[in-house]
Design a protein around this motif. Structure first.
Motif, PDB file in Angstrom:
ATOM      1  N   LEU A   2       0.825  -1.207   0.000  1.00 28.40           N
ATOM      2  CA  LEU A   2       0.000   0.000   0.000  1.00 28.40           C
ATOM      3  C   LEU A   2       0.853   1.249   0.000  1.00 28.40           C
ATOM      4  O   LEU A   2       1.835   1.340   0.718  1.00 28.40           O
ATOM      5  N   THR A   3       0.468   2.214  -0.810  1.00 29.57           N
ATOM      6  CA  THR A   3       1.190   3.475  -0.816  1.00 29.57           C
ATOM      7  C   THR A   3       0.461   4.522   0.005  1.00 29.57           C
ATOM      8  O   THR A   3       1.053   5.488   0.453  1.00 29.57           O
ATOM      9  N   THR A   4      -0.824   4.341   0.202  1.00 34.24           N
ATOM     10  CA  THR A   4      -1.598   5.276   1.023  1.00 34.24           C
ATOM     11  C   THR A   4      -2.255   4.485   2.143  1.00 34.24           C
ATOM     12  O   THR A   4      -3.314   3.911   1.970  1.00 34.24           O
ATOM     13  N   PRO A   5      -1.615   4.435   3.320  1.00 30.61           N
ATOM     14  CA  PRO A   5      -2.125   3.594   4.395  1.00 30.61           C
ATOM     15  C   PRO A   5      -3.503   4.004   4.893  1.00 30.61           C
ATOM     16  O   PRO A   5      -4.192   3.211   5.503  1.00 30.61           O
ATOM     17  N   GLU A   6      -3.959   5.239   4.621  1.00 35.58           N
ATOM     18  CA  GLU A   6      -5.286   5.652   5.084  1.00 35.58           C
ATOM     19  C   GLU A   6      -6.397   4.853   4.412  1.00 35.58           C
ATOM     20  O   GLU A   6      -7.512   4.852   4.868  1.00 35.58           O
ATOM     21  N   GLU A   7      -6.088   4.199   3.320  1.00 35.34           N
ATOM     22  CA  GLU A   7      -7.126   3.491   2.577  1.00 35.34           C
ATOM     23  C   GLU A   7      -7.708   2.305   3.339  1.00 35.34           C
ATOM     24  O   GLU A   7      -8.851   1.958   3.108  1.00 35.34           O
ATOM     25  N   ARG A   8      -6.921   1.662   4.181  1.00 31.09           N
ATOM     26  CA  ARG A   8      -7.406   0.447   4.819  1.00 31.09           C
ATOM     27  C   ARG A   8      -7.004   0.391   6.286  1.00 31.09           C
ATOM     28  O   ARG A   8      -5.972   0.919   6.683  1.00 31.09           O
ATOM     29  N   ILE A   9      -7.858  -0.274   7.062  1.00 30.15           N
ATOM     30  CA  ILE A   9      -7.638  -0.400   8.505  1.00 30.15           C
ATOM     31  C   ILE A   9      -7.586  -1.888   8.830  1.00 30.15           C
ATOM     32  O   ILE A   9      -8.387  -2.674   8.330  1.00 30.15           O
ATOM     33  N   ARG A  10      -6.663  -2.264   9.687  1.00 33.42           N
ATOM     34  CA  ARG A  10      -6.512  -3.657  10.109  1.00 33.42           C
ATOM     35  C   ARG A  10      -7.163  -3.837  11.466  1.00 33.42           C
ATOM     36  O   ARG A  10      -6.941  -3.044  12.385  1.00 33.42           O
ATOM     37  N   VAL A  11      -7.986  -4.875  11.588  1.00 32.71           N
ATOM     38  CA  VAL A  11      -8.642  -5.223  12.853  1.00 32.71           C
ATOM     39  C   VAL A  11      -8.168  -6.612  13.248  1.00 32.71           C
ATOM     40  O   VAL A  11      -8.240  -7.547  12.456  1.00 32.71           O
ATOM     41  N   GLU A  12      -7.664  -6.739  14.459  1.00 34.86           N
ATOM     42  CA  GLU A  12      -7.237  -8.035  15.004  1.00 34.86           C
ATOM     43  C   GLU A  12      -7.949  -8.247  16.328  1.00 34.86           C
ATOM     44  O   GLU A  12      -8.010  -7.335  17.150  1.00 34.86           O
ATOM     45  N   LEU A  13      -8.465  -9.431  16.521  1.00 36.34           N
ATOM     46  CA  LEU A  13      -9.108  -9.762  17.789  1.00 36.34           C
ATOM     47  C   LEU A  13      -8.034 -10.329  18.708  1.00 36.34           C
ATOM     48  O   LEU A  13      -7.417 -11.343  18.415  1.00 36.34           O
ATOM     49  N   GLY A  14      -7.766  -9.629  19.790  1.00 34.11           N
ATOM     50  CA  GLY A  14      -6.649  -9.931  20.674  1.00 34.11           C
ATOM     51  C   GLY A  14      -5.505  -8.992  20.313  1.00 34.11           C
ATOM     52  O   GLY A  14      -5.637  -8.120  19.468  1.00 34.11           O
ATOM     53  N   PHE A  15      -4.389  -9.138  20.975  1.00 35.34           N
ATOM     54  CA  PHE A  15      -3.232  -8.341  20.591  1.00 35.34           C
ATOM     55  C   PHE A  15      -1.998  -9.219  20.623  1.00 35.34           C
ATOM     56  O   PHE A  15      -1.945 -10.260  21.275  1.00 35.34           O
ATOM     57  N   GLU A  16      -0.993  -8.793  19.898  1.00 34.97           N
ATOM     58  CA  GLU A  16       0.240  -9.547  19.733  1.00 34.97           C
ATOM     59  C   GLU A  16       1.285  -8.925  20.654  1.00 34.97           C
ATOM     60  O   GLU A  16       1.749  -7.819  20.405  1.00 34.97           O
ATOM     61  N   PRO A  17       1.664  -9.604  21.752  1.00 36.60           N
ATOM     62  CA  PRO A  17       2.603  -8.996  22.692  1.00 36.60           C
ATOM     63  C   PRO A  17       3.991  -8.762  22.087  1.00 36.60           C
ATOM     64  O   PRO A  17       4.650  -7.805  22.396  1.00 36.60           O
ATOM     65  N   ARG A  18       4.425  -9.653  21.224  1.00 34.39           N
ATOM     66  CA  ARG A  18       5.694  -9.513  20.516  1.00 34.39           C
ATOM     67  C   ARG A  18       5.447  -9.945  19.074  1.00 34.39           C
ATOM     68  O   ARG A  18       4.595 -10.787  18.824  1.00 34.39           O
ATOM     69  N   PRO A  19       6.213  -9.415  18.138  1.00 32.22           N
ATOM     70  CA  PRO A  19       6.019  -9.858  16.753  1.00 32.22           C
ATOM     71  C   PRO A  19       6.172 -11.376  16.621  1.00 32.22           C
ATOM     72  O   PRO A  19       6.988 -11.993  17.299  1.00 32.22           O
ATOM     73  N   ASN A  20       5.366 -11.942  15.753  1.00 30.23           N
ATOM     74  CA  ASN A  20       5.392 -13.378  15.455  1.00 30.23           C
ATOM     75  C   ASN A  20       5.077 -14.254  16.660  1.00 30.23           C
ATOM     76  O   ASN A  20       5.649 -15.327  16.828  1.00 30.23           O
ATOM     77  N   THR A  21       4.185 -13.786  17.516  1.00 34.68           N
ATOM     78  CA  THR A  21       3.728 -14.622  18.634  1.00 34.68           C
ATOM     79  C   THR A  21       2.210 -14.763  18.514  1.00 34.68           C
ATOM     80  O   THR A  21       1.561 -14.035  17.776  1.00 34.68           O
ATOM     81  N   PHE A  22       1.668 -15.708  19.253  1.00 32.40           N
ATOM     82  CA  PHE A  22       0.219 -15.897  19.232  1.00 32.40           C
ATOM     83  C   PHE A  22      -0.464 -14.717  19.916  1.00 32.40           C
ATOM     84  O   PHE A  22       0.034 -14.183  20.895  1.00 32.40           O
ATOM     85  N   ARG A  23      -1.590 -14.368  19.406  1.00 37.63           N
ATOM     86  CA  ARG A  23      -2.372 -13.285  20.013  1.00 37.63           C
ATOM     87  C   ARG A  23      -2.910 -13.740  21.362  1.00 37.63           C
ATOM     88  O   ARG A  23      -3.299 -14.890  21.534  1.00 37.63           O
ATOM     89  N   ILE A  24      -2.906 -12.806  22.276  1.00 34.04           N
ATOM     90  CA  ILE A  24      -3.448 -13.100  23.605  1.00 34.04           C
ATOM     91  C   ILE A  24      -4.610 -12.150  23.871  1.00 34.04           C
ATOM     92  O   ILE A  24      -4.837 -11.200  23.122  1.00 34.04           O
ATOM     93  N   ASP A  25      -5.327 -12.409  24.936  1.00 40.17           N
ATOM     94  CA  ASP A  25      -6.454 -11.582  25.350  1.00 40.17           C
ATOM     95  C   ASP A  25      -7.489 -11.428  24.231  1.00 40.17           C
ATOM     96  O   ASP A  25      -7.996 -10.349  23.972  1.00 40.17           O
ATOM     97  N   ARG A  26      -7.779 -12.561  23.569  1.00 39.94           N
ATOM     98  CA  ARG A  26      -8.813 -12.523  22.538  1.00 39.94           C
ATOM     99  C   ARG A  26     -10.162 -12.231  23.183  1.00 39.94           C
ATOM    100  O   ARG A  26     -10.394 -12.562  24.344  1.00 39.94           O
ATOM    101  N   PRO A  27     -11.078 -11.649  22.442  1.00 42.53           N
ATOM    102  CA  PRO A  27     -12.383 -11.329  23.010  1.00 42.53           C
ATOM    103  C   PRO A  27     -13.148 -12.585  23.459  1.00 42.53           C
ATOM    104  O   PRO A  27     -13.096 -13.626  22.809  1.00 42.53           O
ATOM    105  N   LEU A  28     -13.843 -12.423  24.563  1.00 45.21           N
ATOM    106  CA  LEU A  28     -14.820 -13.412  25.026  1.00 45.21           C
ATOM    107  C   LEU A  28     -16.184 -12.764  24.833  1.00 45.21           C
ATOM    108  O   LEU A  28     -16.473 -11.714  25.399  1.00 45.21           O
TER     109      LEU A  28
END
Length: 190
Positions: free
Chosen positions: A20-46
């Protein structure tokens, strides 16, 4: 998020896609958060006691029409991923995500955040662009140049043959010439 029906983390950020050259065009949504790069997401929604995973990349103009299908929701269990997220829970979570996305798009500092994010990812995007796009296209250009040279040689040979055949086809027929050495006289049978 904390509440009686919904707890956990929902991460909203600029899309990290390197093309992407214009990052405003798209938004990323992730359920949970990644504490460190390349790790499993934690605190996923219940949602209603169901642990849910999912993610999507969405254009801000599509937020009003977003459905839970866009989020790629999956139910998390101890043994496996199960696609069955009850409709009611999925719709509830989708409404919460839609409200958060609406809030995100109206933040006064959103453009500054998006710019900072783009600046942070620029070296990675540049490396990706060079490796997977520019270098590949340059190699393709070289290959096409060689292929074009081969094609030019074949075309030249075909045109030369066509010229020879045209000359042969349009030239007047030759008269046979006879010489005593090549055509001996006929003898009559006795």
């Amino acid at each position: 998020m904390t509440g009686p029906r919904l707890t956990g983390s929902i991460t909203i950020a600029a899309d990290p896609a390197p093309t992407l050259t214009t990052p405003e065009e798209r938004i990323r949504v992730e359920l949970g958060f990644e504490p460190r790069p390349n790790t499993f997401r934690i605190d996923r929604p219940l949602v209603n006691g169901i642990e849910v995973s999912g993610s999507c990349t969405i254009s801000p103009k599509l937020i009003p029409d977003m459905t839970y299908g866009n989020l790629g929701l999956r139910r998390v269990s101890r043994r496996r991923w199960d696609d069955a997220v009850p409709d009611h829970s999925a719709k509830y979570l989708t409404e919460a995500v839609r409200a958060l996305l609406h809030r995100w798009t109206t933040l006064p500092q959103r453009h500054d955040l998006m710019h900072a994010h783009a600046r942070h990812l620029a070296p990675t995007r540049l490396a990706h662009l060079r490796t997977y796009t520019i270098d590949r296209l340059r190699q393709r250009e070289v290959d096409l140049h060689h292929e074009l040279a081969d094609l030019h040689r074949e075309l030249t040979a075909a045109e030369e043959l066509a010229a020879e055949l045209h000359t042969l086809a349009t030239s007047p027929p030759r008269q046979p010439t006879t010489t005593p050495e090549t055509n001996p006289p006929r003898t009559q049978p006795l």
